[in-house]
Every structure is written in C-alpha cells, then in structure tokens.
Design a protein around this motif. Structure first.
Motif, PDB file in Angstrom:
ATOM      1  N   ASN A 183       0.823  -1.209   0.000  1.00 29.89           N
ATOM      2  CA  ASN A 183       0.000   0.000   0.000  1.00 29.89           C
ATOM      3  C   ASN A 183       0.855   1.257   0.000  1.00 29.89           C
ATOM      4  N   SER A 184       1.915   1.268   0.786  1.00 29.94           N
ATOM      5  CA  SER A 184       2.780   2.449   0.836  1.00 29.94           C
ATOM      6  C   SER A 184       3.456   2.697  -0.505  1.00 29.94           C
ATOM      7  N   VAL A 185       3.998   1.649  -1.092  1.00 29.24           N
ATOM      8  CA  VAL A 185       4.698   1.793  -2.372  1.00 29.24           C
ATOM      9  C   VAL A 185       3.716   2.197  -3.482  1.00 29.24           C
ATOM     10  N   ARG A 186       2.530   1.639  -3.436  1.00 33.20           N
ATOM     11  CA  ARG A 186       1.526   1.908  -4.470  1.00 33.20           C
ATOM     12  C   ARG A 186       0.959   3.326  -4.381  1.00 33.20           C
ATOM     13  N   HIS A 187       0.818   3.852  -3.154  1.00 32.62           N
ATOM     14  CA  HIS A 187       0.098   5.110  -2.969  1.00 32.62           C
ATOM     15  C   HIS A 187       0.948   6.259  -2.454  1.00 32.62           C
ATOM     16  N   THR A 188       2.256   6.073  -2.375  1.00 37.50           N
ATOM     17  CA  THR A 188       3.118   7.091  -1.788  1.00 37.50           C
ATOM     18  C   THR A 188       4.204   7.511  -2.777  1.00 37.50           C
ATOM     19  N   PRO A 189       4.386   8.811  -2.949  1.00 39.95           N
ATOM     20  CA  PRO A 189       5.407   9.271  -3.886  1.00 39.95           C
ATOM     21  C   PRO A 189       6.819   9.353  -3.293  1.00 39.95           C
ATOM     22  N   GLY A 190       6.968   9.041  -2.021  1.00 40.47           N
ATOM     23  CA  GLY A 190       8.267   9.263  -1.382  1.00 40.47           C
ATOM     24  C   GLY A 190       8.786   8.062  -0.646  1.00 40.47           C
ATOM     25  N   PRO A 191       9.678   8.320   0.294  1.00 44.10           N
ATOM     26  CA  PRO A 191      10.346   7.236   1.022  1.00 44.10           C
ATOM     27  C   PRO A 191       9.401   6.438   1.917  1.00 44.10           C
ATOM     28  N   VAL A 192       9.802   5.187   2.155  1.00 43.44           N
ATOM     29  CA  VAL A 192       9.066   4.258   3.011  1.00 43.44           C
ATOM     30  C   VAL A 192      10.077   3.636   3.959  1.00 43.44           C
ATOM     31  N   ARG A 193       9.664   3.345   5.187  1.00 43.10           N
ATOM     32  CA  ARG A 193      10.557   2.724   6.176  1.00 43.10           C
ATOM     33  C   ARG A 193       9.797   1.625   6.906  1.00 43.10           C
ATOM     34  N   LEU A 194      10.484   0.497   7.114  1.00 43.43           N
ATOM     35  CA  LEU A 194       9.957  -0.610   7.921  1.00 43.43           C
ATOM     36  C   LEU A 194      10.737  -0.667   9.217  1.00 43.43           C
TER      37      LEU A 194
END
Length: 136
Positions: free
Chosen positions: A57-68
């Motif tokens: 969901n984050s990768v699909r709907h977010t234009p910026g960085p993601v962190r786990l």
C-alpha cells in the motif's frame, strides 16, 4: 551491551525501503529473517503477510520514502511502516469483487492490535503480534 536489571529487553531493527519492482519481496525477506533471528519463526507467515500488505500500500500510494521498523518488547512484536502519504487506511467492509482494500480486514483478523499514527511528514501504520506463544 547488557540491559539494566529490572528492564525489559527491547530488540529493534529498521530499514529504509527503496520503492520499485522488488521492494515488497525484499521487505518480506528482511522481516522474516529478522523474526527468525529473534526466535519467533512461528510468527513468520503472519509477519510476512501483514508487512507485505502495508508495504504494498505504501509503495503503491506514496510518492516518497518508506521505512519498515520491527520492535520486540514486553511480549509483543510491533511492525511499523512509515510513509509520506497523509491518507490513513480505511476500515470497513470491502465489496466482494473489489481488487483491493482487504488489508485492514487482514489486520483485524491476524493482529493483536493495529492502528495509524498521523505525523507532520506522513503517517505510520503499525500492528502488533503477541510473541509469548511463538518463542522458540
């Protein structure tokens, strides 16, 4: 480094994620490897599924960085996915023929607890699993 007497041991790990074709697969690998390293292999399938849902969901709907981030403390494994989108997950029924939207249903069914924390730079969606019955 040893823990002070009387304090609960906290284990944590965190990774910046690079959105792309292999991001979700790599994230599943990181999460399951870390859970196994903490002797919680019994939670691996659930962690893999739920982390996969949140990161997708984050990768699909977010234009910026993601962190786990994974944290084990006080008998709970907490998994957090942080991104820069402000929209929060929508709870509720999903149409039978919908292509998506079942992530919150999975969180409701499998997680001990979950939620979303809005931040000035986006949000963090998290879930927790009980570790007591899954320690090796």
């Amino acid at each position: 480094m040893s823990e002070p007497e009387g304090s609960a041991a906290v284990r944590d790990a965190s990774w910046p994620l690079v959105p792309g074709a292999t991001c979700v697969r790599e994230t599943r690998r990181l999460a399951t490897r870390q859970v196994a390293g903490w002797h919680l292999s019994g939670l691996a399938d659930t962690v893999e599924l739920l982390v996969s849902e949140l990161v997708t969901n984050s990768v699909r709907h977010t234009p910026g960085p993601v962190r786990l981030t994974l944290e084990m403390k006080d008998g709970r494994l907490r998994c957090e996915v942080e991104d820069v989108a402000v929209s929060e997950p929508v709870r509720g029924a999903v149409a039978e023929d919908a292509e998506g939207g079942r992530g919150t249903e999975l969180l409701d069914m499998l997680a001990a607890d979950w939620g979303c924390v809005p931040m000035t730079t986006g949000k963090t969606v998290w879930f927790e699993l009980d570790t007591h019955s899954h320690a090796a």
